[in-house]
Design a protein around this motif. Structure first.
Motif, mmCIF file in Angstrom:
data_model
loop_
_atom_site.group_PDB
_atom_site.id
_atom_site.type_symbol
_atom_site.label_atom_id
_atom_site.label_comp_id
_atom_site.label_asym_id
_atom_site.label_seq_id
_atom_site.Cartn_x
_atom_site.Cartn_y
_atom_site.Cartn_z
ATOM 1 N N ARG A 60 0.844 -1.094 -0.003
ATOM 2 C CA ARG A 60 -0.060 0.121 0.110
ATOM 3 C C ARG A 60 0.912 1.437 0.113
ATOM 4 O O ARG A 60 0.520 2.222 -0.524
ATOM 5 C CB ARG A 60 -0.978 0.012 1.086
ATOM 6 N N TYR A 61 1.828 1.097 0.873
ATOM 7 C CA TYR A 61 3.119 2.300 0.852
ATOM 8 C C TYR A 61 3.578 2.594 -0.537
ATOM 9 O O TYR A 61 3.480 3.833 -0.983
ATOM 10 C CB TYR A 61 4.018 2.161 1.957
ATOM 11 N N ILE A 62 3.882 1.464 -1.282
ATOM 12 C CA ILE A 62 4.676 1.643 -2.471
ATOM 13 C C ILE A 62 3.490 2.188 -3.292
ATOM 14 O O ILE A 62 4.095 3.090 -4.459
ATOM 15 C CB ILE A 62 5.041 0.314 -2.838
ATOM 16 N N GLU A 63 2.344 1.751 -3.600
ATOM 17 C CA GLU A 63 1.399 2.212 -4.519
ATOM 18 C C GLU A 63 0.930 3.682 -4.197
ATOM 19 O O GLU A 63 0.832 4.398 -5.166
ATOM 20 C CB GLU A 63 0.019 1.169 -4.430
ATOM 21 N N VAL B 7 9.606 -1.536 -9.504
ATOM 22 C CA VAL B 7 8.223 -1.983 -9.178
ATOM 23 C C VAL B 7 7.629 -1.937 -10.542
ATOM 24 O O VAL B 7 7.154 -1.003 -11.119
ATOM 25 C CB VAL B 7 7.761 -0.685 -8.441
ATOM 26 N N ARG B 8 7.015 -3.157 -10.858
ATOM 27 C CA ARG B 8 6.031 -3.308 -12.143
ATOM 28 C C ARG B 8 4.595 -3.638 -12.194
ATOM 29 O O ARG B 8 3.885 -3.693 -12.906
ATOM 30 C CB ARG B 8 6.697 -4.343 -13.175
ATOM 31 N N GLY B 9 4.193 -3.776 -10.734
ATOM 32 C CA GLY B 9 2.831 -4.276 -10.301
ATOM 33 C C GLY B 9 2.765 -4.987 -9.085
ATOM 34 O O GLY B 9 3.609 -5.529 -8.496
ATOM 35 N N MET C 259 10.795 1.943 -6.966
ATOM 36 C CA MET C 259 11.809 0.841 -6.885
ATOM 37 C C MET C 259 11.906 0.206 -5.361
ATOM 38 O O MET C 259 11.751 0.846 -4.330
ATOM 39 C CB MET C 259 13.287 1.296 -7.066
ATOM 40 N N LEU C 260 11.960 -1.080 -5.382
ATOM 41 C CA LEU C 260 12.168 -1.825 -3.919
ATOM 42 C C LEU C 260 13.504 -2.335 -3.773
ATOM 43 O O LEU C 260 13.981 -3.106 -5.013
ATOM 44 C CB LEU C 260 11.079 -2.887 -3.989
ATOM 45 N N ASN C 261 14.193 -2.227 -2.923
ATOM 46 C CA ASN C 261 15.613 -2.605 -2.644
ATOM 47 C C ASN C 261 15.334 -3.630 -1.426
ATOM 48 O O ASN C 261 15.106 -3.232 -0.377
ATOM 49 C CB ASN C 261 16.472 -1.378 -2.325
ATOM 50 N N PHE C 262 16.332 -4.798 -1.732
ATOM 51 C CA PHE C 262 16.290 -5.911 -0.858
ATOM 52 C C PHE C 262 17.841 -5.439 -0.255
ATOM 53 O O PHE C 262 19.074 -5.399 -0.872
ATOM 54 C CB PHE C 262 16.325 -7.209 -1.317
ATOM 55 N N ARG C 263 17.911 -5.288 1.029
ATOM 56 C CA ARG C 263 19.090 -5.144 1.760
ATOM 57 C C ARG C 263 19.476 -6.346 2.672
ATOM 58 O O ARG C 263 18.726 -6.790 3.493
ATOM 59 C CB ARG C 263 19.069 -3.936 2.786
ATOM 60 N N TYR C 264 20.957 -6.635 2.715
ATOM 61 C CA TYR C 264 21.297 -7.567 3.752
ATOM 62 C C TYR C 264 22.786 -7.241 3.989
ATOM 63 O O TYR C 264 23.288 -6.536 3.480
ATOM 64 C CB TYR C 264 21.323 -9.100 3.168
ATOM 65 N N VAL C 265 23.046 -7.853 5.372
ATOM 66 C CA VAL C 265 24.464 -7.434 5.772
ATOM 67 C C VAL C 265 25.285 -9.093 5.498
ATOM 68 O O VAL C 265 24.841 -9.986 5.951
ATOM 69 C CB VAL C 265 24.586 -7.292 7.405
ATOM 70 N N ALA C 266 26.177 -8.904 4.774
ATOM 71 C CA ALA C 266 27.028 -9.787 4.260
ATOM 72 C C ALA C 266 28.379 -9.882 5.373
ATOM 73 O O ALA C 266 28.059 -9.512 6.407
ATOM 74 C CB ALA C 266 27.891 -9.864 2.921
ATOM 75 N N GLU C 267 29.002 -11.018 5.022
ATOM 76 C CA GLU C 267 30.425 -11.347 6.063
ATOM 77 C C GLU C 267 31.145 -10.062 6.321
ATOM 78 O O GLU C 267 31.845 -10.107 7.520
ATOM 79 C CB GLU C 267 31.222 -12.283 5.289
#
Length: 500
Positions: free
Chosen positions: A29-32, A57-59, A38-46
């Motif tokens: 809902r926030y995105i729409e 964001v395409r739908g 754009m949606l960015n997946f973030r993660y912490v690596a080694e």
């Protein structure tokens, strides 16, 4: 006005619910409704830094798919201890961590993720899952909820202004006698907008000119929170500070030591334990047995904790004797020279605001604010793994029937670190003085970390091998020979300036 209405987190404001209540539908809902592109997946690596996968964001259908099922990644490129023939992992978002990216050129929502294996189970060796396991074991053992928070120190390195107006001691200096207050204030605002429970920031003591550059130290302090939330906030804060450094065309660094004789940068961790809403560290203004057991556990395991708290050779230049950093294995009250410190608390029910304003004081209870602080760690620590290691130490304190006696053995009331009941000249032990020595201590104490399956053997093995690979056994003695203005020191600083 409600807490939700004044919460600086942009998603909390818009969705009118706390971050812990966010659902997949809330994020969509926030995105729409906010025209997020754009949606960015973030993660912490080694390496402890934030990594990114960008989704256009395409739908709605694709948003629902990626937010529910995650995305597939190559784990062997993220964690070196995973074999390439069995390294496919699922990267799955944790909705409560979503925030609007303050730097993206197009409207973007970022969200932190966790790792799952091919069977849909949490990756045993993933740093955030190691912390979850430690946290769950703490509650199972004690029935208490643990909270943690960090004090993050950093230097801003810039050209020396022509009209330089600075004090020699920069502690809590304000403009015009500090240079980068604007960067710090902007960082505080952006961290809060991204969900960080940040309390305050200020200029720190470090202030010096070296080789045509001015080095100015600052600090940010957070509020106590769930350990995983606290670690999440810390990695986002470091990312924001680096991004602001890029914006302001300066270097922001969390390097533990830049030159001898000047303050190094630490990453101090505070903790408290609650039960039924009460802080179990203090009672009637005094430390409880819970406090003393947790302190004793830390100090018992402190030689091995450096394997997670001080992860680079340059970490140990900060811990050198004479560099104003705690390296003796002891604790004290209101004593910044000790490895573990019980800060000045609000345990006397004093209404100081009323006193200062000539008003009738009321009885107040601020004991919920009392924390205990570990001061030895630095910016090279992976906040998930180090927080988990601290919890392992707490658990050792609770399981050891001699913990209360041990806390007395480690206690000091002065800065001389003299133990009671021992011969003159015999002092407290000191922490390891190299990555190599830390690896040896982790090997010696590894069974405590592997107990209850909190730290997988793969993590412990990898940590030991990585620490040994620095081959820094003689670094401190060589450094004393080379000096802090040598070519060797310059190379060491350059190598680790942005390592962490």
């Amino acid at each position: 006005m409600s807490a939700i209405q004044i919460n600086p987190n942009l998603l909390v404001q818009y969705l009118q619910k706390s971050a812990n209540e966010f659902t997949r539908e809330d994020i969509i809902r926030y995105i729409e409704e906010r025209d997020i592109e754009m949606l960015n997946f973030r993660y912490v690596a080694e390496d402890g830094k934030l990594k990114t996968i960008n989704f256009m964001v395409r739908g709605r259908d694709e948003l629902e798919m990626v937010l529910s099922a995650g995305e597939r990644v190559d784990g062997s490129c993220i964690f070196s201890f995973l074999e390439p023939n069995a390294s496919d992992l699922f990267l799955v978002p944790r909705y409560k961590t979503a925030f609007q990216n303050p730097f993206s050129s197009i409207p973007s929502v970022d969200i932190l993720c966790s790792f799952y294996d091919a069977n849909g189970l949490p990756l045993e060796s993933s740093p955030e899952y190691v912390l979850q396991k430690a946290q769950n074991q703490f509650f199972k053992t004690t029935g208490m909820q643990l909270k943690m928070m960090a004090e993050l120190e950093y230097y801003v390195i810039s050209d020396v202004p022509e009209d330089l107006k600075v004090s020699k001691n920069g502690y809590q200096c304000a403009e015009p006698f500090t240079i980068h207050e604007g960067l710090r204030v902007e960082a505080i605002r952006l961290i809060a907008q991204c969900g960080g429970l940040i309390r305050f920031g200020h200029a720190e003591s470090g202030r010096f000119v070296l080789k045509g550059k001015i080095y100015e130290q600052h600090e940010l302090e957070f509020s106590p929170s769930d350990p995983e939330n606290s670690a999440d906030q810390l990695v986002i804060a470091k990312w924001i500070l680096r991004m602001l450094g890029q914006k302001y065309n300066v270097n922001v660094t969390f390097i533990p030591k830049i030159t001898l004789g000047q303050p190094g940068s630490g990453l101090h961790f505070h903790f408290l334990a609650e039960q039924n809403g009460s802080n179990m560290l203090v009672e009637n203004g005094e430390l409880t047995s819970t406090s003393l057991k947790m302190i004793a556990g830390i100090l018992d395991l402190s030689p091995a904790l450096t394997a997670f708290a001080n992860t680079t050779p340059i970490s140990y230049l900060r811990l050198m004797t004479g560099e104003q950093t705690p390296n003796h294995i002891c604790w004290g009250k209101c004593n910044r020279s000790t490895l573990v410190r019980v800060p000045l608390g609000w345990n006397q029910h004093l209404d100081l605001g009323a006193t200062a304003n000539n008003q009738e004081p009321q009885k107040v209870d601020h004991s919920f604010r009392q924390t205990i602080e570990y001061r030895g760690s630095d910016g090279g620590a992976n906040p998930y793994l180090f927080s988990a290691a601290l919890i392992v130490a707490f658990l050792k304190g609770f399981s050891n029937t001699e913990s209360l006696k041990n806390s007395d053995r480690y206690f000091t009331e002065n800065n001389e670190f003299q133990q009671e009941g021992v011969e003159d000249g015999e002092q407290f032990d000191i922490l390891p003085m190299s990555c190599y020595e830390s690896a040896e201590k982790l090997e010696e104490f590894r069974h405590f970390f592997e107990q209850d399956q909190i730290f997988p053997k793969s993590i412990v093995n990898h940590t030991i091998l990585r620490l040994r690979s620095f081959n820094d056994k003689e670094l401190i003695s060589n450094f004393k020979t080379y000096g802090d203005e040598s070519k060797e020191m310059d190379e060491l600083i350059e190598e680790y300036l942005h390592y962490m």
